[in-house]
Design a protein around this motif. Sequence first.
Motif, PDB file in Angstrom:
ATOM      1  N   HIS A  48      24.903  -9.024  43.698  1.00  0.00           N
ATOM      2  CA  HIS A  48      24.081  -7.837  43.498  1.00  0.00           C
ATOM      3  C   HIS A  48      23.973  -7.561  42.008  1.00  0.00           C
ATOM      4  O   HIS A  48      24.755  -8.063  41.205  1.00  0.00           O
ATOM      5  N   ILE A  49      22.975  -6.794  41.626  1.00  0.00           N
ATOM      6  CA  ILE A  49      22.854  -6.323  40.254  1.00  0.00           C
ATOM      7  C   ILE A  49      22.811  -4.801  40.300  1.00  0.00           C
ATOM      8  O   ILE A  49      22.609  -4.196  41.345  1.00  0.00           O
ATOM      9  N   ASP A 112      26.905 -12.280  38.350  1.00  0.00           N
ATOM     10  CA  ASP A 112      27.653 -12.554  37.133  1.00  0.00           C
ATOM     11  C   ASP A 112      28.415 -13.855  37.317  1.00  0.00           C
ATOM     12  O   ASP A 112      29.150 -14.026  38.298  1.00  0.00           O
ATOM     13  N   ALA A 113      28.256 -14.798  36.382  1.00  0.00           N
ATOM     14  CA  ALA A 113      28.903 -16.102  36.509  1.00  0.00           C
ATOM     15  C   ALA A 113      30.421 -15.969  36.502  1.00  0.00           C
ATOM     16  O   ALA A 113      31.125 -16.640  37.265  1.00  0.00           O
ATOM     17  N   ARG A 114      30.926 -15.077  35.655  1.00  0.00           N
ATOM     18  CA  ARG A 114      32.379 -14.902  35.591  1.00  0.00           C
ATOM     19  C   ARG A 114      32.910 -14.410  36.926  1.00  0.00           C
ATOM     20  O   ARG A 114      33.939 -14.876  37.408  1.00  0.00           O
ATOM     21  N   MET A 115      32.177 -13.484  37.554  1.00  0.00           N
ATOM     22  CA  MET A 115      32.606 -12.957  38.850  1.00  0.00           C
ATOM     23  C   MET A 115      32.525 -14.027  39.925  1.00  0.00           C
ATOM     24  O   MET A 115      33.367 -14.090  40.830  1.00  0.00           O
ATOM     25  N   THR A 116      31.537 -14.890  39.826  1.00  0.00           N
ATOM     26  CA  THR A 116      31.411 -15.967  40.812  1.00  0.00           C
ATOM     27  C   THR A 116      32.607 -16.906  40.742  1.00  0.00           C
ATOM     28  O   THR A 116      33.199 -17.273  41.771  1.00  0.00           O
ATOM     29  N   TYR A 117      32.955 -17.325  39.528  1.00  0.00           N
ATOM     30  CA  TYR A 117      34.116 -18.208  39.380  1.00  0.00           C
ATOM     31  C   TYR A 117      35.403 -17.516  39.829  1.00  0.00           C
ATOM     32  O   TYR A 117      36.257 -18.134  40.480  1.00  0.00           O
TER      33      TYR A 117
END
Length: 872
Positions: A48-49, A112-117
């Motif tokens: 989500h954004i 967010d890429a950081r949140m995905t990882y």
Amino acid sequence: MVFVVLLLLLLLQMGCTPDYNCTGDDPVQIPHEWYQPSEIIIGGIVSHIYFLLTEVYFLRHPSEEEINVKMMVPQFYQHILAMVFAIHEINNNPNILPNITLGFYIYDNYYDARMTYRTTLDLLFKSHQFYPNYKCGSKTHLMGVIGGLSSDTSSQMADVLGLYKIPQFSYGSFQPAVNGQIGFPSFYRMVPNEALQYQGIVQLLLHFKWKWVGLMSIDDDGGEHFLQTIEPMLSRNGICSAFTNKAPINMRIFEMNEMSEYIMDSIPVFRDSKANAVVIYGETANIRWLAAIILGIKESLQHNEKTSFGKVWITTAQIDFALYTMQKAWDMQMFHGAISFTIPAKQLPGFQKYLQTVNPTQTKGNGFIKDFWEQAFDCFISNPNMPADETCTCEERLEHLPGQFFQLKLTGHSYSIYNAVYAVAHTIHIRHSSNHRKMDDGSKLTPWKVGPWQLHSLLRNNPFNNSIGDEVMLNQHGEFAAGFDITNTVTFPNNSYVRVRVGRLDPQALPGKMLTINEERLKWHRDLSEVPPLSLCNDQCYPGYSRKKKEGEKFCCYDCSPCPEERISNQEDLDYCIKCQEDHFPNPHKDHCIPKIQRYLSFEDPLGITLASSSLLFSLITSLVLSIFIKLQDTPIVRANNRNLTYLLLISLLLCFLCALLFIGQPSNVTCFLRQTAFGIIFSIAVSCVLAKTVTVVVVFMASKPGNIFQKWVGKRLAHSVVLCCSLVQVGICAIWLGSSPPFPDFNMYSVTEEIIAECNEGSVTMFYSVLGYMGFLATVSFIVAFLARKLPDSFNEAKFITFSMLVFCSVWVSFVPTYLCTKGKYMVAVEIFSILSSGAGLLCCIFAPKCYIIVFRPGLNKREQLIRRKY
């Protein structure tokens, strides 16, 4: 929240009962009918954004409260419900996984890429934290992941999951080469190959003859890959991109200046372009950007004479016509008539009924429904500080939501999630069936254990049927082996819409027939003045014209120039005019070819009749003259200047007139063989006779002087020798001609545009002009000798008449050559026949007319005494 579902499979030991699971920062309570004590749990990540495109057209700065609001795309909530529905079906089907219950986890990566990882690593190494109230300290085994919708999210997860060979199922449609996804052997796509979609786009444009199209994509690696791939394909098929618009990705509301700048820059591009077809690639965010641009265009058009704005929006499978709830005032009519490539989806029995039971009171284990319900229905749940008219009654129903906020009909992405759940379940079912549990001491079951990497061999090329009997198979590349549906968006006055299936893109079809579309079912944008609309840089070049490139512009922009002579264009927008076949010629409009008519100088033709009649008339006159001369052969005029030469000359003229008939009628081998040679030899004999007569006059005059050497040449031998020698030279030339390259019948396709001329090909043009040249040489010599001998004092002197006859003869044949070369078709033959008749008639009239006049009308002068008296 914008839902991009990523589901996770975990294997638990029997007897462990988790109470709830977590979704990022917020707990999501799972209802009892969704989640039961199980061995396998399916969970996932939801993207989500915070905010996107709120009142962006009015360009007002957002408040701090607006920035902190989490915005959801309500339509994507169906993805979660489809997953839950699939798990519910499998858990209640004892034929798939008996004694095994499925559950799930849902995580939010906030785009967010950081949140995905982070969440992906949590699934692998911190799964014990999912169960704060668990019993018996169980071990968990992650079996698989379903997600995500975007290529970036999927590739970021694959970076981690691929190291541990954990199956990952993406339900988004994107190019496998983007971000290197194809390099992960544990990565699967529950959608068809997007390269097929590119081919479908090109075929769709070619089907409607749209050669000038706009391109819109997201400004990221996927959008760049799309542009780099599609533009060469368009060029190879004669299609040009009128403009390329790159929508920004992940722009926030507090970046209002950038948003305003992008939209204001895009308005004239879309508004002023002649491209009526626009291909939109990327994600659903593109639709929201496009909606803001169209609103700006309509606002600007209110002040101009042009008040309508309609285009054909062509969207790819990744895009849904979904808006935020704050955009409910935006008119969906702007997307009426859009053509979309969609992932094939079958409607599930009971799914719509299941959606009708969804209620915000089911909050246990479902942390999304409260936000979804409040934003979808624009109300608040259990908030005592709100007025009564803004409080949710919980009696609202999903079927009452407009289509841009929620679809009761199962979408392609939701169906892909549904099939992904079944793919994992069927794979585990096969693995479980082939590894039966063994008995220890006859009473205790050994727990069944399987690693996620052991499922890969069963996932590819292993078809199965889902609950409605639809076959699902992942090919050797880990892709869903299917095509795409072609749908048409139809909007309604209440701002809802439906997608009507109007065609199919089938990869198994024959080349050139992959795309099928039913134009009768298509609905077009109401503002389009012509349907199907044209999408060209300029007006089409109609048949009879060809395209001429404009300097400095793309090849799709061109001028139309008329086809040159002898060329046509029978189709629209041809680059070059083409020549007709040899037996056809262009019509006056130069848009098709007309069969040529075979022509030759026939006896039925008026010109042929005239020339044939003239030939026979002159032949008759010559025969009459010959008969008079034979009848009065002993008269002085007939006997003068060698009676035998006179007979031979008349016979030659008779044959000359008759040989003209060989030139009339359809050419054949015999007539072509005889035409020119007979004419050349006979005329050479006639001219030789005239020359012999002239030489005889000169020799007789010279021999009348005492002691002249010409006295021994006086007699018939000289005349006969001249005729024989001169004629034999022409016979030799004709023999060489017939022996080396004889004339033959031929069809001349080129001399006359509208006709096929049946003619005699002369074989050797050199020999033809050699025959004419030699005959001209004899005539010239005869003329010179006759001219010099015209005043010799002799009553029997014919030199004056021969001079005039040769003057006429030479004049005719000198004018023949340029006239013959300037005429075409049957008129070339007519010119030669006319020259034969006129030159022969000149000889007949100039030489024999005076004699016939005396013989017939003045017989008293045809006496020796009269001739001697005239001499002295």
